[in-house]
Design a protein around this motif. Structure first.
Motif, PDB file in Angstrom:
ATOM      1  N   SER A 175       7.860   6.276  -8.936  1.00 45.66           N
ATOM      2  CA  SER A 175       6.828   6.391  -7.905  1.00 45.66           C
ATOM      3  C   SER A 175       5.466   6.043  -8.497  1.00 45.66           C
ATOM      4  O   SER A 175       5.139   6.461  -9.610  1.00 45.66           O
ATOM      5  N   THR A 218       6.159   8.202  -3.417  1.00 51.90           N
ATOM      6  CA  THR A 218       7.137   8.965  -2.641  1.00 51.90           C
ATOM      7  C   THR A 218       6.553  10.266  -2.097  1.00 51.90           C
ATOM      8  O   THR A 218       7.263  11.046  -1.474  1.00 51.90           O
ATOM      9  N   ASP A 229       9.205   8.007   6.603  1.00 52.12           N
ATOM     10  CA  ASP A 229      10.337   7.091   6.724  1.00 52.12           C
ATOM     11  C   ASP A 229      11.585   7.576   6.015  1.00 52.12           C
ATOM     12  O   ASP A 229      12.651   6.973   6.135  1.00 52.12           O
ATOM     13  N   HIS A 230      11.489   8.663   5.238  1.00 51.82           N
ATOM     14  CA  HIS A 230      12.617   9.092   4.408  1.00 51.82           C
ATOM     15  C   HIS A 230      12.934  10.582   4.540  1.00 51.82           C
ATOM     16  O   HIS A 230      13.451  11.195   3.609  1.00 51.82           O
ATOM     17  N   PRO A 256       1.987   2.940  -0.359  1.00 51.05           N
ATOM     18  CA  PRO A 256       3.378   2.665   0.038  1.00 51.05           C
ATOM     19  C   PRO A 256       4.377   2.864  -1.093  1.00 51.05           C
ATOM     20  O   PRO A 256       5.560   3.105  -0.854  1.00 51.05           O
ATOM     21  N   SER A 257       3.913   2.795  -2.344  1.00 47.24           N
ATOM     22  CA  SER A 257       4.806   2.939  -3.499  1.00 47.24           C
ATOM     23  C   SER A 257       4.934   4.385  -3.965  1.00 47.24           C
ATOM     24  O   SER A 257       5.684   4.677  -4.897  1.00 47.24           O
ATOM     25  N   HIS A 316      17.893   8.336  -1.323  1.00 43.64           N
ATOM     26  CA  HIS A 316      16.450   8.088  -1.414  1.00 43.64           C
ATOM     27  C   HIS A 316      15.708   8.702  -0.235  1.00 43.64           C
ATOM     28  O   HIS A 316      14.799   8.098   0.344  1.00 43.64           O
ATOM     29  N   GLU A 369       3.291   7.509   4.503  1.00 43.64           N
ATOM     30  CA  GLU A 369       4.161   6.424   4.965  1.00 43.64           C
ATOM     31  C   GLU A 369       5.581   6.588   4.455  1.00 43.64           C
ATOM     32  O   GLU A 369       6.551   6.511   5.220  1.00 43.64           O
ATOM     33  N   TRP A 370       5.750   6.833   3.172  1.00 38.62           N
ATOM     34  CA  TRP A 370       7.078   6.936   2.571  1.00 38.62           C
ATOM     35  C   TRP A 370       7.814   8.172   3.086  1.00 38.62           C
ATOM     36  O   TRP A 370       8.990   8.111   3.449  1.00 38.62           O
TER      37      TRP A 370
END
Length: 350
Positions: free
Chosen positions: A157, A227, A235-236, A224-225, A300, A231-232
């Motif tokens: 991350s 975790t 989505d997860h 975005p990179s 993930h 955003e991340w």
């Protein structure tokens, strides 16, 4: 520029059963960065205490050092409070709890405060099953010292500086499970519909209740990179179930298909109702909780919701057989019964 909280309240703004409005549970105006997830957690604590009709002066909020540990200033302004040194919130809470077991203890910490310098303290307060709510505001970085990776930053991350973390992360929920916590949950600061019922359940849990809240740092760790960024995380997410908290005063009858739900009765008779998804598991099994966390990690994703619950273990007072009355209410004669009692005790050991 100076900011003050407005005094105006809508005339239809209601009060709870103890006569308090939501304003009575607020604190000072936050000085955290605009959009910080920690402020959402503070708001969830405020709403939870209001809904549960708690009296602020019967609550003690204790923190360590970090952005997260500033937040007690922003909620429950009329409660007792203590801002301790870095990583030492658990021992201060333990001392306060031993002196007065009648207060509700809410401990607020960060991923650095708990998973690094405070790891030893965290481990022992869990295994002693201290009756408290322990909330970690987890953003994966040290926000007060320019965004260095914390021990919960996932391997690979990358925060704002753009350099991926090269170390494996510490999963605090797994640590809490291994050490014997009676309630373990994880949530997201941006999901108040899940977080508020979890905080209510933690408050009503008799013993150590742990909630790890992923709370993005909008300044250093919201790329975005990362975790731990909005955003991340959005989505997860993988929720363990749709969660609601139902007070015992309201009799609710719900007919669920066999095997699709579980009712958890907390110590005051209140109930936590879960509507589970297809990948259901036994909330009372530590092994299955650990396996579920690992399974979701392999996909993930981040497992949120109530992960483990067991209220059968005695808390610290029950284990050491302490007196029922708060220690601060005992008289000198009770605390120091005299030489004759000491002599009798010594004689019994011979």
């Amino acid at each position: 520029m100076t900011f003050i909280r407005p005094n105006f309240r809508h005339p239809e703004n209601h009060t709870n059963e103890v006569g308090y409005s939501i304003k009575n549970y607020e604190g000072a105006l936050s000085t955290l960065c605009a959009g910080c997830g920690h402020d959402s957690i503070s708001a969830a604590i405020i709403k939870s205490c209001f809904d549960l009709n708690l009296e602020p002066h019967k609550i003690a909020k204790i923190s360590g050092i970090g952005c997260s540990s500033k937040t007690p200033t922003y909620f429950l302004g009329k409660a007792h409070g203590f801002n301790s040194v870095h990583g030492r919130m658990p021992s201060v809470t333990t001392g306060a709890n031993m002196a007065n077991r009648d207060l509700l203890y809410i401990g607020v910490s960060g991923d650095g405060d708990t998973a690094s310098i405070g790891m030893g303290q965290f481990a022992h307060v869990v295994r002693r099953n201290l009756n408290m709510v322990y909330i970690v505001m987890n953003n994966g970085c040290y926000g007060l010292t320019k965004g260095q990776d914390s021990a919960t930053a996932d391997k690979g991350s990358a925060s704002k500086k753009g350099v991926p973390s090269v170390f494996d992360s510490i999963d605090l929920c797994q640590m809490a499970l291994q050490l014997g916590a009676g309630m373990v949950a994880r949530s997201f600061s941006g999901d108040k519909h899940q977080l508020i019922p979890l905080i209510k359940a933690a408050i009503k849990h008799p013993g150590f209740a742990f909630i790890d809240v992923v709370s993005p740092c909008v300044t250093f760790n919201n790329t975005p990179s990362s975790t731990k960024g909005y955003e991340w995380v959005r989505d997860h997410l993988e929720a363990s179930g749709t969660i609601d908290f139902v007070p015992s005063k309201s009799e609710i009858k719900i007919d669920y298909p066999e095997g699709s739900s579980r009712k958890v009765t907390v110590h005051d008779g209140s109930e936590l109702h879960l509507q589970k998804n297809a990948a259901d598991y036994d909330l009372s099994s530590r092994k299955e909780a650990m396996n579920r966390i690992e399974t979701v990690k392999e996909q993930h994703k981040i497992l949120t919701g109530l992960i483990y619950h067991d209220e059968s273990e005695a808390d610290t007072h029950g284990r050491i057989n302490s007196v029922n009355a708060p220690l601060n209410s005992l008289s000198q004669a009770e605390l120091c019964p005299g030489s004759a009692v000491l002599a009798a005790l010594n004689e019994s050991l011979r």
